[in-house]
Design an enzyme around this catalytic site. Sequence first.
Site, mmCIF file in Angstrom:
data_model
loop_
_atom_site.group_PDB
_atom_site.id
_atom_site.type_symbol
_atom_site.label_atom_id
_atom_site.label_comp_id
_atom_site.label_asym_id
_atom_site.label_seq_id
_atom_site.Cartn_x
_atom_site.Cartn_y
_atom_site.Cartn_z
ATOM 1 N N ASN A 23 78.949 -17.289 14.060
ATOM 2 C CA ASN A 23 78.077 -16.448 14.880
ATOM 3 C C ASN A 23 79.001 -15.734 15.867
ATOM 4 O OD1 ASN A 23 76.283 -15.358 16.682
ATOM 5 N ND2 ASN A 23 75.605 -17.325 17.539
ATOM 6 N N TRP A 24 79.235 -14.454 15.589
ATOM 7 C CA TRP A 24 80.235 -13.746 16.402
ATOM 8 C C TRP A 24 79.695 -13.283 17.750
ATOM 9 C CZ3 TRP A 24 82.932 -10.219 12.184
ATOM 10 C CH2 TRP A 24 83.779 -11.029 11.413
ATOM 11 N N LYS A 25 78.387 -13.383 17.933
ATOM 12 C CA LYS A 25 77.771 -12.954 19.203
ATOM 13 C C LYS A 25 78.215 -11.518 19.524
ATOM 14 C CE LYS A 25 77.560 -17.752 20.504
ATOM 15 N NZ LYS A 25 77.523 -18.764 21.549
ATOM 16 N N HIS A 27 68.201 -18.241 18.524
ATOM 17 C CA HIS A 27 69.382 -18.789 19.205
ATOM 18 C C HIS A 27 69.044 -19.013 20.679
ATOM 19 C CE1 HIS A 27 73.368 -19.098 20.952
ATOM 20 N NE2 HIS A 27 73.785 -19.432 19.735
ATOM 21 N N GLY A 76 80.496 -20.555 17.009
ATOM 22 C CA GLY A 76 80.675 -19.359 17.831
ATOM 23 C C GLY A 76 82.155 -19.061 17.990
ATOM 24 N N GLY A 77 82.719 -19.483 19.132
ATOM 25 C CA GLY A 77 84.104 -19.159 19.491
ATOM 26 C C GLY A 77 85.117 -19.355 18.375
ATOM 27 N N SER A 124 80.454 -25.871 20.282
ATOM 28 C CA SER A 124 81.872 -26.213 20.422
ATOM 29 C C SER A 124 82.472 -26.894 19.188
ATOM 30 C CB SER A 124 82.106 -27.054 21.684
ATOM 31 O OG SER A 124 81.715 -26.320 22.834
ATOM 32 N N GLU A 157 70.584 -18.417 23.289
ATOM 33 C CA GLU A 157 70.882 -17.272 24.171
ATOM 34 C C GLU A 157 69.752 -16.252 24.107
ATOM 35 O OE1 GLU A 157 74.780 -16.484 22.600
ATOM 36 O OE2 GLU A 157 75.497 -18.343 23.516
HETATM 37 P P1 PGA Z 1 80.226 -22.179 20.222
HETATM 38 O O1 PGA Z 1 78.823 -21.415 19.921
HETATM 39 O O2 PGA Z 1 80.754 -22.649 18.900
HETATM 40 O O3 PGA Z 1 81.099 -21.114 20.857
HETATM 41 O O4 PGA Z 1 79.914 -23.297 21.137
HETATM 42 C C1 PGA Z 1 77.925 -21.896 18.968
HETATM 43 C C2 PGA Z 1 76.706 -21.017 18.901
HETATM 44 O O5 PGA Z 1 76.248 -20.531 19.944
HETATM 45 O O6 PGA Z 1 76.148 -20.785 17.807
#
Ligand code: PGA
Length: 253
Positions: A8-10, A95, A233-234, A212, A97
């Site tokens: 998930n590149w956001k 999500h 994500g990251g 994470s 967010e």
């Molecule tokens: P993260 O994000 O791996 O950077 O914690 C995960 C996500 O929000 O899907």
Amino acid sequence: MKKVILGNWKLNKTHREARDFFDEILKKDLSALSDVQLGVAPSFTSIGFAPEKDKRGQFWLGAQNVSAYLEGAYTGEVSIKQLRALDVDFVIIGHSERRALFAESFELISQKLNLALKHSLKAVLCIGETKEEYQAGQEQEVIEKQLSSAIEALEETQAKNLLIAYEPVWAIGTGLSATPDQVQKTHAFIRSLLTKKWPNLGNDLPILYGGSVKPENAYELFSEKDVNGALIGGASLKVDSFFQIAQHARRTS
Ligand code: PGA
């Protein structure tokens, strides 16, 4: 069950940077990962620049959001029809967010989920408790409400394209992953809710963990029985870390 490793590149990467990522990862020998399902969800602006379906092979292309409407006077929205025309395979829905920062309600999430599945798009439904809810011991209650409100009206035939991502909000982007034990316990609970609704299908739906995930903790997480992959994500922004996580998934397949 085949492990599913999704990025998930956001709000990251221009379309050129996205193209570079695809060029680099598709040069790798993905045949060794044929028993792992890979995919990434870039921004809408990059989706049309991803390699075409026959070139990306086993790699799923995803979107991070989708409109609850199919077409019409909805300024700024992107529809399922438009995504499908670009051969998008999956969409992330609900999500944390989007729930917290863009006020997405249970009702809106349920509408998006039902519409995506009805139009044969795979849907990754994100659920998970906040830090306060976790500290108050309310995680199961919160998860049950998020899951049941989203899938209440869903028919079993459409639900076969459903994936769940358990993402405790306190673990997202914080470097603080939940422990494999905690994750397994919650995934088993989610599995029990799914099999209660769909006694057969419920066992086949992938439950991904997110929060994470990185090469250092992936193997342990994937070794748990009900952890069928990850939403990352990251660590999905760089080919190397994403690829290493996928290799860990393979080792536990
Ligand atoms: P993260 O994000 O791996 O950077 O914690 C995960 C996500 O929000 O899907």
